[in-house]
Design an enzyme around this catalytic site. Sequence first.
Site, PDB file in Angstrom:
ATOM      1  N   HIS A 222     -41.591 -15.456  34.409  1.00  0.00           N
ATOM      2  CA  HIS A 222     -41.534 -15.384  35.884  1.00  0.00           C
ATOM      3  C   HIS A 222     -42.608 -16.321  36.456  1.00  0.00           C
ATOM      4  CE1 HIS A 222     -40.774 -13.862  39.809  1.00  0.00           C
ATOM      5  NE2 HIS A 222     -41.339 -12.663  39.754  1.00  0.00           N
ATOM      6  N   MET A 266     -40.770 -23.270  29.264  1.00  0.00           N
ATOM      7  CA  MET A 266     -41.017 -22.748  30.615  1.00  0.00           C
ATOM      8  C   MET A 266     -40.851 -23.839  31.667  1.00  0.00           C
ATOM      9  SD  MET A 266     -41.415 -19.833  29.613  1.00  0.00           S
ATOM     10  CE  MET A 266     -41.579 -19.154  27.987  1.00  0.00           C
ATOM     11  N   GLY A 267     -40.339 -23.401  32.832  1.00  0.00           N
ATOM     12  CA  GLY A 267     -40.080 -24.352  33.908  1.00  0.00           C
ATOM     13  C   GLY A 267     -38.621 -24.732  33.993  1.00  0.00           C
ATOM     14  N   PHE A 268     -37.840 -24.228  33.035  1.00  0.00           N
ATOM     15  CA  PHE A 268     -36.405 -24.537  33.024  1.00  0.00           C
ATOM     16  C   PHE A 268     -35.586 -23.257  33.001  1.00  0.00           C
ATOM     17  CE2 PHE A 268     -36.428 -29.114  32.471  1.00  0.00           C
ATOM     18  CZ  PHE A 268     -37.686 -29.364  31.940  1.00  0.00           C
ATOM     19  N   HIS A 270     -32.873 -20.366  35.098  1.00  0.00           N
ATOM     20  CA  HIS A 270     -33.032 -19.380  36.176  1.00  0.00           C
ATOM     21  C   HIS A 270     -31.931 -18.347  36.037  1.00  0.00           C
ATOM     22  CE1 HIS A 270     -33.624 -17.670  40.167  1.00  0.00           C
ATOM     23  NE2 HIS A 270     -34.787 -18.291  40.166  1.00  0.00           N
ATOM     24  N   ARG A 279     -34.693 -25.099  45.359  1.00  0.00           N
ATOM     25  CA  ARG A 279     -36.007 -25.499  45.888  1.00  0.00           C
ATOM     26  C   ARG A 279     -36.581 -26.736  45.189  1.00  0.00           C
ATOM     27  NH1 ARG A 279     -38.144 -19.608  44.410  1.00  0.00           N
ATOM     28  NH2 ARG A 279     -36.965 -20.267  42.564  1.00  0.00           N
ATOM     29  N   ASP A 321     -40.954 -23.817  39.304  1.00  0.00           N
ATOM     30  CA  ASP A 321     -42.241 -23.901  38.609  1.00  0.00           C
ATOM     31  C   ASP A 321     -42.445 -25.245  37.932  1.00  0.00           C
ATOM     32  OD1 ASP A 321     -41.696 -20.500  37.847  1.00  0.00           O
ATOM     33  OD2 ASP A 321     -43.240 -21.288  39.195  1.00  0.00           O
ATOM     34  N   ARG A 346     -46.515 -15.589  47.656  1.00  0.00           N
ATOM     35  CA  ARG A 346     -45.494 -14.539  47.540  1.00  0.00           C
ATOM     36  C   ARG A 346     -45.950 -13.210  48.146  1.00  0.00           C
ATOM     37  NH1 ARG A 346     -40.813 -14.456  44.353  1.00  0.00           N
ATOM     38  NH2 ARG A 346     -40.742 -16.634  44.971  1.00  0.00           N
TER      39      ARG A 346
HETATM   40  C1  SDX Z   1     -39.238 -17.766  38.554  1.00  0.00           C
HETATM   41  O1  SDX Z   1     -35.737 -14.540  39.772  1.00  0.00           O
HETATM   42  C2  SDX Z   1     -36.332 -15.372  40.528  1.00  0.00           C
HETATM   43  O2  SDX Z   1     -35.879 -15.709  41.635  1.00  0.00           O
HETATM   44  C3  SDX Z   1     -37.660 -15.930  39.958  1.00  0.00           C
HETATM   45  C4  SDX Z   1     -38.268 -17.070  40.765  1.00  0.00           C
HETATM   46  C5  SDX Z   1     -38.786 -16.601  42.114  1.00  0.00           C
HETATM   47  O3  SDX Z   1     -38.877 -17.429  43.026  1.00  0.00           O
HETATM   48  O4  SDX Z   1     -39.196 -15.402  42.205  1.00  0.00           O
HETATM   49  O5  SDX Z   1     -37.302 -18.082  40.954  1.00  0.00           O
HETATM   50  C6  SDX Z   1     -39.473 -17.653  40.032  1.00  0.00           C
HETATM   51  O6  SDX Z   1     -39.587 -16.874  37.827  1.00  0.00           O
HETATM   52  C7  SDX Z   1     -38.492 -18.948  38.024  1.00  0.00           C
HETATM   53  C8  SDX Z   1     -38.208 -18.853  36.486  1.00  0.00           C
HETATM   54  C9  SDX Z   1     -39.496 -19.213  35.749  1.00  0.00           C
HETATM   55  N1  SDX Z   1     -39.364 -18.887  34.319  1.00  0.00           N
HETATM   56  C10 SDX Z   1     -39.297 -19.847  33.378  1.00  0.00           C
HETATM   57  O7  SDX Z   1     -39.321 -21.054  33.633  1.00  0.00           O
HETATM   58  C11 SDX Z   1     -39.221 -19.317  31.965  1.00  0.00           C
HETATM   59  C12 SDX Z   1     -38.170 -20.086  31.156  1.00  0.00           C
HETATM   60  N2  SDX Z   1     -36.862 -19.698  31.588  1.00  0.00           N
HETATM   61  C13 SDX Z   1     -36.121 -18.737  30.807  1.00  0.00           C
HETATM   62  O8  SDX Z   1     -36.939 -17.749  30.239  1.00  0.00           O
HETATM   63  C14 SDX Z   1     -34.882 -18.236  31.507  1.00  0.00           C
HETATM   64  O9  SDX Z   1     -34.233 -19.328  32.019  1.00  0.00           O
HETATM   65  C15 SDX Z   1     -35.012 -17.194  32.597  1.00  0.00           C
HETATM   66  C16 SDX Z   1     -35.811 -16.013  32.134  1.00  0.00           C
HETATM   67  C17 SDX Z   1     -35.644 -17.796  33.789  1.00  0.00           C
HETATM   68  C18 SDX Z   1     -33.604 -16.746  32.955  1.00  0.00           C
HETATM   69  O10 SDX Z   1     -33.085 -16.290  31.791  1.00  0.00           O
HETATM   70  P1  SDX Z   1     -31.700 -15.472  31.696  1.00  0.00           P
HETATM   71  O11 SDX Z   1     -30.887 -15.588  32.940  1.00  0.00           O
HETATM   72  O12 SDX Z   1     -32.035 -14.109  31.220  1.00  0.00           O
HETATM   73  O13 SDX Z   1     -30.920 -16.305  30.616  1.00  0.00           O
HETATM   74  P2  SDX Z   1     -31.245 -16.267  29.095  1.00  0.00           P
HETATM   75  O14 SDX Z   1     -32.727 -16.196  28.831  1.00  0.00           O
HETATM   76  O15 SDX Z   1     -30.377 -15.202  28.499  1.00  0.00           O
HETATM   77  O16 SDX Z   1     -30.777 -17.715  28.629  1.00  0.00           O
HETATM   78  C19 SDX Z   1     -29.383 -18.025  28.567  1.00  0.00           C
HETATM   79  C20 SDX Z   1     -29.284 -19.110  27.512  1.00  0.00           C
HETATM   80  C21 SDX Z   1     -29.961 -18.725  26.205  1.00  0.00           C
HETATM   81  O17 SDX Z   1     -29.334 -19.456  25.192  1.00  0.00           O
HETATM   82  P3  SDX Z   1     -28.683 -18.644  23.976  1.00  0.00           P
HETATM   83  O18 SDX Z   1     -29.836 -17.839  23.370  1.00  0.00           O
HETATM   84  O19 SDX Z   1     -27.622 -17.757  24.605  1.00  0.00           O
HETATM   85  O20 SDX Z   1     -28.152 -19.718  23.080  1.00  0.00           O
HETATM   86  O21 SDX Z   1     -30.007 -20.276  27.960  1.00  0.00           O
HETATM   87  C22 SDX Z   1     -31.124 -20.493  27.099  1.00  0.00           C
HETATM   88  C23 SDX Z   1     -31.354 -19.219  26.333  1.00  0.00           C
HETATM   89  O22 SDX Z   1     -31.958 -19.490  25.065  1.00  0.00           O
HETATM   90  N3  SDX Z   1     -32.282 -20.772  27.933  1.00  0.00           N
HETATM   91  C24 SDX Z   1     -33.298 -21.528  27.572  1.00  0.00           C
HETATM   92  C25 SDX Z   1     -34.163 -21.527  28.670  1.00  0.00           C
HETATM   93  N4  SDX Z   1     -33.652 -20.770  29.656  1.00  0.00           N
HETATM   94  C26 SDX Z   1     -32.482 -20.301  29.182  1.00  0.00           C
HETATM   95  N5  SDX Z   1     -33.572 -22.196  26.424  1.00  0.00           N
HETATM   96  C27 SDX Z   1     -34.719 -22.876  26.387  1.00  0.00           C
HETATM   97  N6  SDX Z   1     -35.606 -22.943  27.414  1.00  0.00           N
HETATM   98  C28 SDX Z   1     -35.359 -22.263  28.548  1.00  0.00           C
HETATM   99  N7  SDX Z   1     -36.231 -22.332  29.550  1.00  0.00           N
END
Ligand code: SDX
Length: 379
Positions: A222, A266-268, A270, A279, A321, A346
Amino acid sequence: MAEEEIKKGLAGVVVDYTAVSKVNSDTNSLLYRGYPVQELAARCSFEEVAYLLWNGELPTTEELAAFTARERAGRPLDPVVKQVIDVLPVTAHPMDVCRTAASVMGARHELAEDSSREANMAKAVDLFAAMPAVVAYDQRRRRGQALVEPRNDLGYSANFLWMTFGEESVPEVVEAFNVSMILYAEHSFNASTFAGRVITSTLSDLHSAVTGAIGALKGPLHGGANEAVMHTFDEIGIRPEESLEDAAARARAWMEHALANKKKVMGFGHRVYKHGDSRVPTMKAALDKMIAHYGRPELLGLYNGLEAAMDEAKGIKPNLDYPAGPTYHLMGFDTQMFTPLFVASRITGWTAHIMEQLESNSLIRPLSTYNGAEERHVP
Ligand code: SDX
């Protein structure tokens, strides 16, 4: 309850109404009280956006004057809060300092147990006004620098930078910071906001809800992601004299290796936006201006290389992010201060949701399906 009905992570589950913001993945858009966030970022101060989130309307000139006078009055760091910060080790994570400061402010607030809208609005504005001093002082004390008192001749963003660096920032840096504060302010039922609403739903107090929200935001999935983005850049290595192309090539190689090892970068990605975070273009434009201002094209190389490699490998786009991290780095914020900056912004969205939750409250208490040991009895 059948196994298939479980919605892990509440993904895709609609649990309530909100009038605070609208996140639309299909149109890749974000509205704060009906206004596109891109327009607010281009035309408003963060003070005006804070007022909008709380009151549902942009302020008139008179309303803004009264509001900014109120915000300026709340800027000085409470000496007791400073005493508490000073006993926390400089090795403590700054998010723990933020969380502790919010908790102390709650314990000391004369309206702490008053949950009327007027009292909660007062507490929200007090937190909004006070958080910059907490974050600014925490960075300075870690550098062995003294507290810098606020300046009431400066707006919210300019004063935040003044208190952090002890000097006035140039207008384009203030503008980029203001944009980041507006973009970070609010995003419907994200994990930290929902945590705040859960705490509020028991009729606990606003500071308890904000303290819980800060705890949720700290996680790298997050808010902690903006700090993690900078750790990625550092791991790849920032070489100020390197060409944009060479930096991009190194970044690509890093990403390909990371993904080959199933690393979550991280950073990728949503949970809601599946075609890119609405944004990002606005924050990226601010980053581009900072890269030009500070003359650091190699950072753009790293940015482009990572983005391209992730897109090619998994079609996953950056979230807010991703451009925010390097922007704060260029401004001179220490990496571990990035998520506290997110907190300062926030506070507005969290407290708007806390007040909204109280307007038509219902205790938030979902179900679970038991999959533990079958019933048995003590021998
Ligand atoms: C914020 O919710 C909000 O609105 C949050 C926010 C806000 O303003 O409040 O927007 C702020 O928190 C932005 C998000 C910041 N977090 C990160 O950058 C952390 C990295 N991102 C991931 O952990 C992920 O994308 C999430 C947690 C953000 C979302 O994950 P989901 O929807 O639960 O999806 P998932 O983790 O199940 O991923 C789906 C697939 C997976 O592949 P498979 O295992 O099915 O093969 O996509 C892949 C994941 O492995 N994947 C990634 C990835 N994000 C998703 N693989 C590598 N790197 C990533 N960042």
